[in-house]
Design a protein around this motif. Structure first.
Motif, PDB file in Angstrom:
ATOM      1  N   LEU A   1      50.190  52.871  47.687  1.00  0.00           N
ATOM      2  CA  LEU A   1      48.979  52.487  46.962  1.00  0.00           C
ATOM      3  C   LEU A   1      48.827  53.311  45.690  1.00  0.00           C
ATOM      4  O   LEU A   1      48.529  52.764  44.616  1.00  0.00           O
ATOM      5  N   TYR A   2      49.051  54.608  45.767  1.00  0.00           N
ATOM      6  CA  TYR A   2      48.844  55.463  44.597  1.00  0.00           C
ATOM      7  C   TYR A   2      49.826  55.136  43.473  1.00  0.00           C
ATOM      8  O   TYR A   2      49.442  55.113  42.297  1.00  0.00           O
TER       9      TYR A   2
ATOM     10  N   ALA B   1      41.956  51.872  54.191  1.00  0.00           N
ATOM     11  CA  ALA B   1      41.713  51.622  52.767  1.00  0.00           C
ATOM     12  C   ALA B   1      40.660  52.581  52.222  1.00  0.00           C
ATOM     13  O   ALA B   1      40.728  53.002  51.059  1.00  0.00           O
ATOM     14  N   ALA B   2      39.663  52.916  53.066  1.00  0.00           N
ATOM     15  CA  ALA B   2      38.651  53.896  52.651  1.00  0.00           C
ATOM     16  C   ALA B   2      39.221  55.308  52.675  1.00  0.00           C
ATOM     17  O   ALA B   2      38.938  56.112  51.769  1.00  0.00           O
ATOM     18  N   TRP B   3      40.023  55.625  53.670  1.00  0.00           N
ATOM     19  CA  TRP B   3      40.626  56.961  53.739  1.00  0.00           C
ATOM     20  C   TRP B   3      41.480  57.237  52.512  1.00  0.00           C
ATOM     21  O   TRP B   3      41.500  58.361  51.998  1.00  0.00           O
TER      22      TRP B   3
ATOM     23  N   ALA C   1      36.984  52.898  41.909  1.00  0.00           N
ATOM     24  CA  ALA C   1      37.020  53.149  43.352  1.00  0.00           C
ATOM     25  C   ALA C   1      36.931  51.839  44.129  1.00  0.00           C
ATOM     26  O   ALA C   1      37.650  51.638  45.124  1.00  0.00           O
ATOM     27  N   VAL C   2      36.054  50.942  43.693  1.00  0.00           N
ATOM     28  CA  VAL C   2      35.951  49.640  44.364  1.00  0.00           C
ATOM     29  C   VAL C   2      37.252  48.859  44.213  1.00  0.00           C
ATOM     30  O   VAL C   2      37.746  48.244  45.167  1.00  0.00           O
TER      31      VAL C   2
ATOM     32  N   GLY D   1      43.606  48.549  48.467  1.00  0.00           N
ATOM     33  CA  GLY D   1      44.002  49.080  49.762  1.00  0.00           C
ATOM     34  C   GLY D   1      43.829  48.053  50.866  1.00  0.00           C
ATOM     35  O   GLY D   1      44.686  47.926  51.762  1.00  0.00           O
ATOM     36  N   LEU D   2      42.727  47.298  50.833  1.00  0.00           N
ATOM     37  CA  LEU D   2      42.526  46.230  51.821  1.00  0.00           C
ATOM     38  C   LEU D   2      43.596  45.152  51.695  1.00  0.00           C
ATOM     39  O   LEU D   2      44.021  44.568  52.699  1.00  0.00           O
TER      40      LEU D   2
END
Length: 255
Positions: free
Chosen positions: A77-78, A141-143, A188-189, A195-196
């Motif tokens: 993701l990053y 996804a939040a982590w 962030a959103v 991520g989701l």
């Protein structure tokens, strides 16, 4: 995993490590030095990809399990964020945060493409075709936002010390802290939704036939175990099928 597939995975990961290293070293041929590049999210994410890909290559070569899926998902993701932000925000003339692209020497320009295009694509390919599936959950996804938020705090604190910011959308001197906070919320959103998307892709890929992703026994082949019937003779039973051996077998054994 077959030996041939293992070699392919190892080769892909070794190429990923080489691309990340080459990107950093070639970029350092320009005005920036390696220490001067370290505050950039681009460099940090590429270093993370290189380290994890190298470790994963070693584990694959030794026929050991990959690093945890949550870790590999985070790193992928990053580096995807690195590529997306560069192409959609920093190098996009239509973006309000576009950065004028300087005239680079051939080596530096190649390094820039390694960092922002080649390594993200290689990391995505490794994650999509070599990672184990079905282990990610929506909460991950939040982590995964922990590192980008920590990077935001680092960039702002560093900016107070050196009076400079690595990216124009984090420039508190130009946007003010309120403006940076607004940009941070939007990003962030966006990163959470991305991520989701990774979690959804992981679940979708988990629905493919097992052999297509991991070479192993078909899902329908349940393990067999030996059990002893009432007549003392061993019988084969399939675990989990609910089937029982013919009760007449034991009676015939006593007759």
């Amino acid at each position: 995993m077959t030996q041939r597939r293992r070699r392919t995975v190892v080769a892909l990961r070794v190429v990923t490590v080489a691309a990340a290293l080459a990107g950093i070293l070639l970029t350092a041929l320009g005005p920036a030095t390696v220490p001067g590049l370290l505050p950039y999210f681009t460099i940090q994410s590429n270093v993370a990809v290189g380290l994890v890909a190298g470790h994963a290559a070693w584990r694959a070569w030794r026929a050991r399990p990959d690093p945890p899926a949550v870790l590999r998902g985070a790193i992928t993701l990053y580096i995807t964020i690195t590529g997306a932000v560069y192409h959609l925000v920093l190098a996009n003339p239509a973006s309000p945060f576009a950065v004028p692209q300087p005239d680079r020497a051939a080596g530096e320009a190649l390094g820039n493409q390694f960092l922002h295009t080649v390594v993200p694509l290689l990391a995505l390919a490794d994650w999509a075709f070599a990672d184990r599936r079905g282990r990610l959950r929506p909460r991950h996804a939040a982590w995964w936002l922990a590192f980008p938020l920590a990077y935001l705090a680092f960039a702002l604190v560093r900016g107070l010390v050196v009076h400079g910011y690595p990216y124009p959308f984090l420039d508190a001197g130009e946007l003010g802290y309120g403006g940076v906070a607004l940009v941070a919320v939007v990003l962030a959103v966006a990163f959470w939704l991305l991520g989701l998307l990774f979690v959804g892709a992981d679940r979708a890929l988990a629905g493919r036939p097992r052999a297509a992703l991991h070479d192993g026994p078909p899902a329908g082949d349940a393990p067999r175990q030996r059990v002893t019937g009432s007549g003392g003779g061993p019988r084969d039973a399939v675990r989990g099928t609910g089937s029982r051996a013919d009760p007449g077998t034991a009676d015939r054994g006593r007759s």
